[in-house]
Design a protein around this motif. Sequence first.
Motif, mmCIF file in Angstrom:
data_model
loop_
_atom_site.group_PDB
_atom_site.id
_atom_site.type_symbol
_atom_site.label_atom_id
_atom_site.label_comp_id
_atom_site.label_asym_id
_atom_site.label_seq_id
_atom_site.Cartn_x
_atom_site.Cartn_y
_atom_site.Cartn_z
ATOM 1 N N HIS A 117 0.819 -1.207 0.000
ATOM 2 C CA HIS A 117 0.000 0.000 0.000
ATOM 3 C C HIS A 117 0.858 1.264 0.000
ATOM 4 O O HIS A 117 0.482 2.277 -0.616
ATOM 5 C CB HIS A 117 -0.933 0.012 1.214
ATOM 6 C CG HIS A 117 -2.127 -0.882 1.057
ATOM 7 N ND1 HIS A 117 -2.108 -2.203 1.422
ATOM 8 C CD2 HIS A 117 -3.368 -0.642 0.543
ATOM 9 C CE1 HIS A 117 -3.289 -2.742 1.155
ATOM 10 N NE2 HIS A 117 -4.072 -1.822 0.619
ATOM 11 N N THR A 163 0.549 3.683 -3.178
ATOM 12 C CA THR A 163 0.023 5.036 -2.985
ATOM 13 C C THR A 163 0.991 6.082 -3.525
ATOM 14 O O THR A 163 0.574 7.036 -4.210
ATOM 15 C CB THR A 163 -0.231 5.287 -1.494
ATOM 16 O OG1 THR A 163 -1.171 4.340 -1.005
ATOM 17 C CG2 THR A 163 -0.764 6.688 -1.262
ATOM 18 N N LEU A 178 0.987 5.904 -7.343
ATOM 19 C CA LEU A 178 -0.280 6.426 -7.864
ATOM 20 C C LEU A 178 -0.283 7.949 -7.810
ATOM 21 O O LEU A 178 -0.629 8.629 -8.794
ATOM 22 C CB LEU A 178 -1.447 5.863 -7.057
ATOM 23 C CG LEU A 178 -2.847 6.348 -7.445
ATOM 24 C CD1 LEU A 178 -3.158 5.980 -8.885
ATOM 25 C CD2 LEU A 178 -3.899 5.784 -6.503
ATOM 26 N N GLY A 179 0.099 8.503 -6.655
ATOM 27 C CA GLY A 179 0.136 9.962 -6.519
ATOM 28 C C GLY A 179 1.136 10.592 -7.467
ATOM 29 O O GLY A 179 0.850 11.615 -8.105
ATOM 30 N N PHE A 218 -2.944 9.994 2.465
ATOM 31 C CA PHE A 218 -3.170 9.560 1.084
ATOM 32 C C PHE A 218 -3.506 8.075 1.006
ATOM 33 O O PHE A 218 -4.320 7.653 0.174
ATOM 34 C CB PHE A 218 -1.943 9.864 0.220
ATOM 35 C CG PHE A 218 -1.826 11.303 -0.186
ATOM 36 C CD1 PHE A 218 -2.946 12.122 -0.212
ATOM 37 C CD2 PHE A 218 -0.600 11.850 -0.552
ATOM 38 C CE1 PHE A 218 -2.852 13.458 -0.584
ATOM 39 C CE2 PHE A 218 -0.496 13.177 -0.924
ATOM 40 C CZ PHE A 218 -1.627 13.992 -0.933
ATOM 41 N N LEU A 244 -7.055 7.666 1.695
ATOM 42 C CA LEU A 244 -7.902 8.172 0.605
ATOM 43 C C LEU A 244 -7.859 7.266 -0.614
ATOM 44 O O LEU A 244 -8.882 7.007 -1.258
ATOM 45 C CB LEU A 244 -7.448 9.586 0.220
ATOM 46 C CG LEU A 244 -7.670 10.687 1.264
ATOM 47 C CD1 LEU A 244 -7.060 12.002 0.781
ATOM 48 C CD2 LEU A 244 -9.161 10.874 1.548
ATOM 49 N N PHE A 245 -6.651 6.791 -0.949
ATOM 50 C CA PHE A 245 -6.465 6.015 -2.182
ATOM 51 C C PHE A 245 -6.547 4.508 -1.977
ATOM 52 O O PHE A 245 -6.339 3.750 -2.922
ATOM 53 C CB PHE A 245 -5.096 6.337 -2.809
ATOM 54 C CG PHE A 245 -4.939 7.754 -3.241
ATOM 55 C CD1 PHE A 245 -6.040 8.535 -3.551
ATOM 56 C CD2 PHE A 245 -3.669 8.322 -3.352
ATOM 57 C CE1 PHE A 245 -5.896 9.856 -3.960
ATOM 58 C CE2 PHE A 245 -3.509 9.632 -3.752
ATOM 59 C CZ PHE A 245 -4.632 10.413 -4.052
ATOM 60 N N LYS A 246 -6.824 4.054 -0.756
ATOM 61 C CA LYS A 246 -6.755 2.623 -0.449
ATOM 62 C C LYS A 246 -7.554 1.749 -1.404
ATOM 63 O O LYS A 246 -7.047 0.723 -1.882
ATOM 64 C CB LYS A 246 -7.199 2.383 0.992
ATOM 65 C CG LYS A 246 -6.814 0.997 1.513
ATOM 66 C CD LYS A 246 -6.976 0.909 3.023
ATOM 67 C CE LYS A 246 -6.440 -0.428 3.534
ATOM 68 N NZ LYS A 246 -6.500 -0.519 5.016
ATOM 69 N N PHE A 258 -8.386 2.274 -4.553
ATOM 70 C CA PHE A 258 -7.738 2.260 -5.867
ATOM 71 C C PHE A 258 -6.428 1.474 -5.817
ATOM 72 O O PHE A 258 -6.110 0.711 -6.733
ATOM 73 C CB PHE A 258 -7.468 3.701 -6.333
ATOM 74 C CG PHE A 258 -8.697 4.561 -6.386
ATOM 75 C CD1 PHE A 258 -9.594 4.449 -7.442
ATOM 76 C CD2 PHE A 258 -8.974 5.464 -5.373
ATOM 77 C CE1 PHE A 258 -10.736 5.234 -7.495
ATOM 78 C CE2 PHE A 258 -10.113 6.258 -5.421
ATOM 79 C CZ PHE A 258 -11.003 6.140 -6.484
ATOM 80 N N VAL A 259 -5.665 1.684 -4.734
ATOM 81 C CA VAL A 259 -4.393 0.961 -4.594
ATOM 82 C C VAL A 259 -4.644 -0.534 -4.483
ATOM 83 O O VAL A 259 -3.898 -1.346 -5.047
ATOM 84 C CB VAL A 259 -3.625 1.478 -3.351
ATOM 85 C CG1 VAL A 259 -2.377 0.640 -3.109
ATOM 86 C CG2 VAL A 259 -3.250 2.941 -3.526
#
Length: 415
Positions: free
Chosen positions: A60, A64, A67-68, A134, A137-139, A141-142
């Motif tokens: 993760h 993350t 992805l960011g 982050f 927030l992105f969990k 999607f990740v």
Amino acid sequence: MDSLSTPWLIIILLGLILASAFFSSTETSMMAINRYRLKVLAKTNKNAKRTERLLDDLDHLIGTILLGNNLVNIFAASIATILAIKLWGEGSVILASLALTFVILVFAETTPKTFAAKNPEKVALPASIVIDLFIKLFKPFVWIIAQISKIILASLGVKTQNENESITSEELRMVVNDAKPIIASNYQKMLLNIIDLEKVKVEDIMIPRNELISVDINKPGDLLKQLKHIQHTRLLIYDTSSDNITGLLHMRDIVNLYAKGDFSIENVLTLIRTPYFVPEGTSLAHQLAHFQTQKRRLGLVVDEYGEVRGAIVVEDILEEIVGQFTSNQNEIIDEIIKQKDGGYLVDPRVNIRELNLLLQLDLSVTKAKTLNGLILETLQSIPKHDVSLKIDNILIDIVQISEQTIKLVRLTKLD
């Protein structure tokens, strides 16, 4: 985006480049940070504790950050394209892409990553606050991206399960060597010796059988005679045959008998202790632990046939850690006499490991433990007076032989 003014587009582009630098430096610092120092800091520092928790879930964390970083770079490319069209027309898109690539490489990749690699704690600890947010927030999607990645890797036959790799002894040696600025050299040497205890076996440092003093329990006269002249702290007791060791006497117990005025052969025999046997091949690390659990200080090393090959004492193991004590060191020096021409007269019964340590040699200890054994192993026969042989970069001359036993040799280091 087209409705935004040029100044705002420039501000957004600069912000995206800074965000890219943040993600790049965070990724590098998280991978470069010292895990052991982080564990120490985590006891008192909340950011360090958070960073340690993030590193425990690398999937993760990396997902993350990537992805960011990719989202930021893609948006930055879009903004740069819009700016180029607004300012210089559609023909400037390629030049704008090249310029943005250069800016990102210098200001969002190379510079921040270099700084983060050299100062991982300064970057990783404060960055953990933002990255932790982050990740939450992105969990979702990740997680989706990670699952797709695992499916692809599984189809290629690549294992994706985390394996807990424990640090090896060589890696631990490197850690100790790298700690030279903060650990005194003598303590550092002790730590390295402790690490090497697992490699050294009891037969490497044992007292050979022929140097052990023993007496037949069936001959009280010989026993009393030995007690009067023995210079060692322990005396081995055997029954009929010297190969049949049945016990040992500690001279401290004999002194106590004298002090109490109870010395007699009958009382001496009651002080015989049961021998403690140690199998060949036992590492010094394990044997030290065995000495502690068994409350022993001496063990008789036996081979696979149960024959006694020598004795190992706890003091010898401690010397492997802290170095030779003065008395033993003098005994070793007496066995090695330096000559004016740079050669050495050596008693071949000397232990090869001790010889290597004193003369800075690198003779092998895998086949023989003493210099005498190494010579016989190399020649495959009992040598004559005029025999010379070369082992590695050492010239060995046989100087004296008595009763088919090598008594003295001469060592010369060859360039």
